[in-house]
Design an enzyme around this catalytic site. Structure first.
Site, mmCIF file in Angstrom:
data_model
loop_
_atom_site.group_PDB
_atom_site.id
_atom_site.type_symbol
_atom_site.label_atom_id
_atom_site.label_comp_id
_atom_site.label_asym_id
_atom_site.label_seq_id
_atom_site.Cartn_x
_atom_site.Cartn_y
_atom_site.Cartn_z
ATOM 1 C CG ASN A 9 -1.744 1.248 1.346
ATOM 2 O OD1 ASN A 9 -1.757 2.076 0.435
ATOM 3 N ND2 ASN A 9 -2.443 1.399 2.455
ATOM 4 C CE LYS A 11 -0.188 3.284 4.689
ATOM 5 N NZ LYS A 11 -0.064 3.387 6.142
ATOM 6 C CG HIS A 95 -5.856 2.056 5.226
ATOM 7 N ND1 HIS A 95 -5.388 2.977 6.138
ATOM 8 C CD2 HIS A 95 -4.853 1.168 5.037
ATOM 9 C CE1 HIS A 95 -4.145 2.661 6.468
ATOM 10 N NE2 HIS A 95 -3.797 1.569 5.816
ATOM 11 C CD GLU A 97 -2.881 5.590 6.654
ATOM 12 O OE1 GLU A 97 -2.920 5.640 5.416
ATOM 13 O OE2 GLU A 97 -1.927 5.074 7.280
ATOM 14 C CD GLU A 167 -3.440 -2.254 7.290
ATOM 15 O OE1 GLU A 167 -2.362 -2.537 6.754
ATOM 16 O OE2 GLU A 167 -4.029 -1.183 7.087
ATOM 17 N N GLY A 173 2.670 2.457 10.855
ATOM 18 C CA GLY A 173 3.631 3.550 10.723
ATOM 19 C C GLY A 173 4.349 3.897 12.010
ATOM 20 C CB SER A 212 5.345 -1.564 11.882
ATOM 21 O OG SER A 212 4.953 -0.228 12.124
HETATM 22 P P1 13P Z 1 3.066 0.537 7.670
HETATM 23 O O1 13P Z 1 3.576 -0.750 7.100
HETATM 24 O O2 13P Z 1 3.813 1.751 7.196
HETATM 25 O O3 13P Z 1 2.918 0.471 9.163
HETATM 26 O O4 13P Z 1 1.574 0.725 7.082
HETATM 27 C C1 13P Z 1 0.677 -0.312 7.217
HETATM 28 C C2 13P Z 1 -0.529 0.031 6.441
HETATM 29 O O5 13P Z 1 -1.273 0.921 6.786
HETATM 30 C C3 13P Z 1 -0.784 -0.734 5.215
HETATM 31 O O6 13P Z 1 -2.062 -0.492 4.726
#
Ligand code: 13P
Length: 254
Positions: A9, A11, A95, A97, A167, A173, A212
């Site tokens: 992903n 982003k 997601h 976010e 997640e 992150g 992560s």
């Molecule tokens: P990270 O791997 O940067 O923690 O992000 C995970 C994520 O949100 C994947 O959709």
């Protein structure tokens, strides 16, 4: 029996130059990874270029979002049919976010998943608790409610087309991966909820872990019985790191 699915992903990162540089490094590194499914979710602007550049490889593309409407006056939005036209195999919905920053509800996520399935695109449906919810002992309950409501519009005969991504918000992150045991506990709970909803098809639904994930942590996560893949943010921007994650069987620590 469940084919591992390792998804990037990206982003709101990468441009056309960075895509070309990534693929020229990444594609040869995963040429022998036929046992796993490798998926890249770039920003919308790169979907067409990605499709061109992965032609002839086993890599599949995904969108990071979709609008549930078929078409119409929804300025700035992208419909599932448009993603099908771009050759997308998957799309991420729900997601954390998007839930946190754009106020997306489980009901809205459910409509997105249904719209994708109408266009033969597999939804990757994300769920996960916040740190506050985990500390209050509510992680399993929160995730179960998200599963029930976000999958409310998935027809029973299409259950196997969905992928669930667990997640935990506190692991995204932050560099703080859930331990394999913590992740497995939630994944097993998710599979139980999927079984209650879809019966035996639940045994064939893949559940990814995200938060992560790194080359150093992927092997132990993937060794858990109910972890069938990873959804990777930060580490997926680096072709070497994501290739090592895709080749997770080779990452066993001595
Ligand atoms: P990270 O791997 O940067 O923690 O992000 C995970 C994520 O949100 C994947 O959709």
């Amino acid at each position: 029996m469940r084919r591992p699915i390792l998804a990037a992903n990206w982003k709101m990162n990468m441009d056309s130059a960075a895509l070309g540089a990534f693929l020229s490094r990444f594609v040869p590194l995963v040429a022998d990874a036929a046992a796993v499914e490798i998926v890249i979710a770039p920003p919308f602007t790169l979907l067409d270029r990605l499709r061109e550049q992965i032609a002839g490889t086993a890599i599949l593309s995904a969108a990071q979002n979709v609008n549930p409407e078929e078409s119409g006056a929804f300025t700035g939005e992208i419909a599932a049919g448009m993603l099908a036209d771009m050759g997308c195999s998957y799309a991420i919905v729900g997601h954390s976010e998007r839930r946190a920053l754009f106020g997306e509800s489980d009901a809205f996520v459910a409509r997105k998943a249904a719209a994708l399935l109408r266009h033969q695109i597999c939804p990757i449906v994300c769920v996960g608790e916040t740190l506050e919810q985990r500390d209050a002992g509510r992680a399993l309950e929160v995730v179960a409610a998200q599963i029930e409501q976000s999958l409310a519009e998935v027809p029973g005969d299409q259950a196997e087309a969905i992928v669930v991504a667990y997640e935990p918000v506190w692991a995204i992150g932050t560099g703080r991966t859930a331990t394999p045991a913590i992740a497995q506990e939630v994944h097993a709970h998710i599979r139980g909820r999927l079984r209650a909803r879809f019966g035996d098809a639940a045994n064939r639904i893949r559940i990814q872990y995200g938060g992560s994930v790194k080359p150093e942590t992927v092997y132990d996560l993937m060794a858990q019985p109910d972890i069938d893949g990873a959804l990777v943010g930060g580490a997926s921007l680096d072709p070497e790191a994501f290739a090592r994650i895709a080749c997770f069987q080779e990452q066993r620590n001595p």
